[in-house]
Design an enzyme around this catalytic site. Structure first.
Site, mmCIF file in Angstrom:
data_model
loop_
_atom_site.group_PDB
_atom_site.id
_atom_site.type_symbol
_atom_site.label_atom_id
_atom_site.label_comp_id
_atom_site.label_asym_id
_atom_site.label_seq_id
_atom_site.Cartn_x
_atom_site.Cartn_y
_atom_site.Cartn_z
ATOM 1 N N ASP A 158 -52.094 -21.710 33.755
ATOM 2 C CA ASP A 158 -51.618 -20.336 33.549
ATOM 3 C C ASP A 158 -52.771 -19.415 33.153
ATOM 4 O O ASP A 158 -53.663 -19.812 32.401
ATOM 5 C CB ASP A 158 -50.551 -20.353 32.436
ATOM 6 C CG ASP A 158 -49.750 -19.070 32.397
ATOM 7 O OD1 ASP A 158 -49.795 -18.303 33.382
ATOM 8 O OD2 ASP A 158 -49.087 -18.821 31.376
ATOM 9 N N GLY A 159 -52.733 -18.189 33.654
ATOM 10 C CA GLY A 159 -53.691 -17.169 33.197
ATOM 11 C C GLY A 159 -54.557 -16.569 34.295
ATOM 12 O O GLY A 159 -55.421 -15.737 34.010
ATOM 13 N N ARG B 122 -44.668 -22.519 26.457
ATOM 14 C CA ARG B 122 -43.399 -22.919 27.070
ATOM 15 C C ARG B 122 -43.644 -23.824 28.265
ATOM 16 O O ARG B 122 -44.749 -23.904 28.783
ATOM 17 C CB ARG B 122 -42.571 -21.691 27.465
ATOM 18 C CG ARG B 122 -43.298 -20.721 28.366
ATOM 19 C CD ARG B 122 -42.396 -19.534 28.750
ATOM 20 N NE ARG B 122 -43.169 -18.562 29.518
ATOM 21 C CZ ARG B 122 -43.651 -17.425 29.033
ATOM 22 N NH1 ARG B 122 -43.438 -17.096 27.783
ATOM 23 N NH2 ARG B 122 -44.344 -16.610 29.806
ATOM 24 N N LEU B 123 -42.543 -24.458 28.708
ATOM 25 C CA LEU B 123 -42.648 -25.431 29.808
ATOM 26 C C LEU B 123 -42.417 -24.797 31.175
ATOM 27 O O LEU B 123 -42.849 -25.352 32.187
ATOM 28 C CB LEU B 123 -41.629 -26.559 29.621
ATOM 29 C CG LEU B 123 -41.897 -27.532 28.478
ATOM 30 C CD1 LEU B 123 -40.803 -28.595 28.432
ATOM 31 C CD2 LEU B 123 -43.245 -28.215 28.655
ATOM 32 N N LEU C 186 -57.605 -42.140 40.633
ATOM 33 C CA LEU C 186 -56.786 -41.115 39.968
ATOM 34 C C LEU C 186 -55.663 -40.685 40.914
ATOM 35 O O LEU C 186 -55.905 -40.407 42.086
ATOM 36 C CB LEU C 186 -57.667 -39.897 39.624
ATOM 37 C CG LEU C 186 -56.941 -38.670 39.085
ATOM 38 C CD1 LEU C 186 -56.334 -38.948 37.713
ATOM 39 C CD2 LEU C 186 -57.892 -37.463 38.992
ATOM 40 N N SER D 17 -44.215 -22.764 41.273
ATOM 41 C CA SER D 17 -42.872 -23.217 40.878
ATOM 42 C C SER D 17 -41.828 -22.686 41.859
ATOM 43 O O SER D 17 -42.091 -21.753 42.626
ATOM 44 C CB SER D 17 -42.551 -22.717 39.465
ATOM 45 O OG SER D 17 -42.243 -21.344 39.492
ATOM 46 N N GLU E 192 -39.553 -20.905 41.097
ATOM 47 C CA GLU E 192 -39.284 -19.512 40.709
ATOM 48 C C GLU E 192 -40.404 -18.567 41.151
ATOM 49 O O GLU E 192 -40.220 -17.352 41.176
ATOM 50 C CB GLU E 192 -39.119 -19.412 39.175
ATOM 51 C CG GLU E 192 -37.864 -20.063 38.621
ATOM 52 C CD GLU E 192 -37.903 -21.588 38.617
ATOM 53 O OE1 GLU E 192 -39.003 -22.164 38.504
ATOM 54 O OE2 GLU E 192 -36.829 -22.203 38.762
ATOM 55 N N HIS F 139 -56.792 -16.239 41.268
ATOM 56 C CA HIS F 139 -56.466 -17.509 41.935
ATOM 57 C C HIS F 139 -57.717 -18.099 42.587
ATOM 58 O O HIS F 139 -57.939 -19.305 42.542
ATOM 59 C CB HIS F 139 -55.362 -17.307 42.975
ATOM 60 C CG HIS F 139 -54.077 -16.790 42.377
ATOM 61 N ND1 HIS F 139 -53.584 -17.261 41.181
ATOM 62 C CD2 HIS F 139 -53.195 -15.837 42.796
ATOM 63 C CE1 HIS F 139 -52.447 -16.622 40.893
ATOM 64 N NE2 HIS F 139 -52.204 -15.753 41.850
ATOM 65 N N GLU G 17 -46.887 -35.169 24.387
ATOM 66 C CA GLU G 17 -47.560 -34.406 23.342
ATOM 67 C C GLU G 17 -47.960 -33.069 23.967
ATOM 68 O O GLU G 17 -48.552 -33.036 25.056
ATOM 69 C CB GLU G 17 -48.810 -35.146 22.850
ATOM 70 C CG GLU G 17 -48.498 -36.414 22.098
ATOM 71 C CD GLU G 17 -47.713 -36.170 20.804
ATOM 72 O OE1 GLU G 17 -47.925 -35.131 20.169
ATOM 73 O OE2 GLU G 17 -46.877 -37.023 20.458
HETATM 74 C C1 FPP Z 1 -45.769 -21.389 35.111
HETATM 75 O O1 FPP Z 1 -45.772 -20.090 34.703
HETATM 76 C C2 FPP Z 1 -47.058 -21.640 35.719
HETATM 77 C C3 FPP Z 1 -47.196 -22.070 36.986
HETATM 78 C C4 FPP Z 1 -46.079 -22.362 37.868
HETATM 79 C C5 FPP Z 1 -48.543 -22.287 37.467
HETATM 80 C C6 FPP Z 1 -48.889 -21.294 38.498
HETATM 81 C C7 FPP Z 1 -50.286 -21.547 38.860
HETATM 82 C C8 FPP Z 1 -50.971 -20.833 39.724
HETATM 83 C C9 FPP Z 1 -50.389 -19.681 40.420
HETATM 84 C C10 FPP Z 1 -52.412 -21.197 39.976
HETATM 85 C C11 FPP Z 1 -52.562 -21.954 41.221
HETATM 86 C C12 FPP Z 1 -53.855 -22.618 41.225
HETATM 87 C C13 FPP Z 1 -54.883 -22.386 42.037
HETATM 88 C C14 FPP Z 1 -56.050 -23.271 41.926
HETATM 89 C C15 FPP Z 1 -54.939 -21.277 43.001
HETATM 90 P P1 FPP Z 1 -44.848 -18.995 35.341
HETATM 91 O O2 FPP Z 1 -45.616 -17.727 35.344
HETATM 92 O O3 FPP Z 1 -44.320 -19.478 36.662
HETATM 93 O O4 FPP Z 1 -43.639 -19.004 34.331
HETATM 94 P P2 FPP Z 1 -43.408 -18.032 33.095
HETATM 95 O O5 FPP Z 1 -42.850 -16.779 33.677
HETATM 96 O O6 FPP Z 1 -42.441 -18.787 32.240
HETATM 97 O O7 FPP Z 1 -44.726 -17.828 32.417
#
Ligand code: FPP
Length: 325
Positions: A15-16, A187-188, A128, A60, A62, A32, A200
């Protein structure tokens, strides 16, 4: 570092990216693009710590509701740059790459082809197990498993933890030991809900594009300082007198033999903290001593880090202060 068992399965919520780009006055897509190096670092770190499973949350169920431009950029970028170009180097390092997510008509065919090619190329690797969670949702995975059990007319009495897990998207995916989220949110977000039952949780302030192996190392260190109990009575609670330890490191399932008591505690009572000698700590209830010990240990390590930073000018640890730009 407190010696301990390394996590077998590390899962990351990356995230971020958007915020990283916005802080620089750039489009979110630049975040990204910058995230690729962080993803490489996560793989390098996992290899360094001999983690067996690494699962990265890339998109995700969503996330389809994000702006269309961003979605289509992400889908293609992940396929072409992360998986397409990255597959060869992962293969050379013994990484098996797998997709964790549902097929979806919105994913272009050529993108799916890339993913399948990478899976095929790396299928015999075992150093891995890297799962890329793409179009993944924890709730959907559970619903899918329930549906599959019903369709196969599995009798109610046979619905057990193990049996349900066999009907999930990636049945062999083990429980998560260490769940790591960057970006400062706690959060998850619908990630691996089933598998994180006893994970953990470690939340880092660093934004994903700035994530490097040092951050994974830090998270593994925190994990190794935790005492996992799996619902049982912790070793320190059960046998106060017999377990003079300040930071448990057990990472074993409930039926495993109890871990060996650590012979040496973190550097407490060595003259650096004269008012809290080990004997004073040990006369406290163990749960308090344990917490106090871990807190002191963190403090000492932080002091050492900042001293080193002042002396050498080198970044010495994770956190916002050490972001690369
Ligand atoms: C959940 O937060 C986080 C994710 C589903 C990760 C998303 C990751 C990326 C877009 C980066 C992809 C990676 C590369 C290397 C390009 P959320 O924002 O979906 O959920 P939230 O609204 O609860 O924070």
């Amino acid at each position: 570092m407190t010696p301990g068992v390394p996590p077998r399965h590390v899962a990351c919520i990356m995230d971020g990216n958007g915020r990283w780009a916005q802080h620089r006055g750039l489009e979110r897509t630049h975040g990204h693009m910058a995230a690729r190096a962080a993803l490489e670092a996560a793989v390098d770190g996992a290899l360094e710590h001999e983690v067996e499973w690494l699962t990265l949350f890339a998109f995700s169920t969503e996330n389809w509701s994000r702006p269309e431009e961003e979605v289509s950029f992400l889908v293609r970028f992940l396929a072409q740059h992360v998986i397409g170009r990255g597959a060869r180097s992962m293969h050379e390092r013994g990484v098996r790459l797998r997709l964790l997510g549902r097929t979806d008509p919105r994913v272009p065919a050529e993108v799916l082809d890339r993913l399948r090619e990478a899976e095929e190329l790396t299928r015999d690797n075992s150093t891995l197990q890297l799962s890329l969670a793409f179009n993944y949702g924890g709730r959907q995975d559970l619903c899918e498993a329930a549906r599959s059990l019903l369709l196969q007319e599995v009798p109610a009495a046979e619905i057990t933890d193990e049996n349900l897990a066999r009907h999930m998207l990636l049945p062999e995916l083990p429980d998560v030991d260490l769940l790591l989220r960057t970006g400062g949110e706690h959060r998850l977000s619908n990630f691996l809900l089933w598998h994180c039952a006893y994970a953990e949780l470690v939340f880092l302030d660093v934004l994903w594009p700035d994530f490097r192996t040092v951050h994974l190392r830090h998270a593994v260190e925190l994990y190794q300082q935790r005492q996992r109990r799996f619902g049982t009575v912790g070793r320190t609670d059960a046998a106060d007198a017999a377990a003079p330890t300040v930071a448990g490191t057990a990472a074993a399932p409930p039926d495993a033999a109890p871990p060996a008591v650590e012979a040496t505690a973190p550097a407490i009572g060595t003259g650096l903290v004269p008012s809290l000698a080990p004997s004073a700590l040990l006369s406290l209830p163990t749960s308090i001593a344990s917490h106090l010990g871990a807190t002191l240990w963190d403090g000492l390590r932080e002091t050492a880090r900042s001293t080193l930073h002042r002396l050498t000018g080198e970044p010495t640890g994770p956190g916002r202060d050490n972001q690369s730009s």
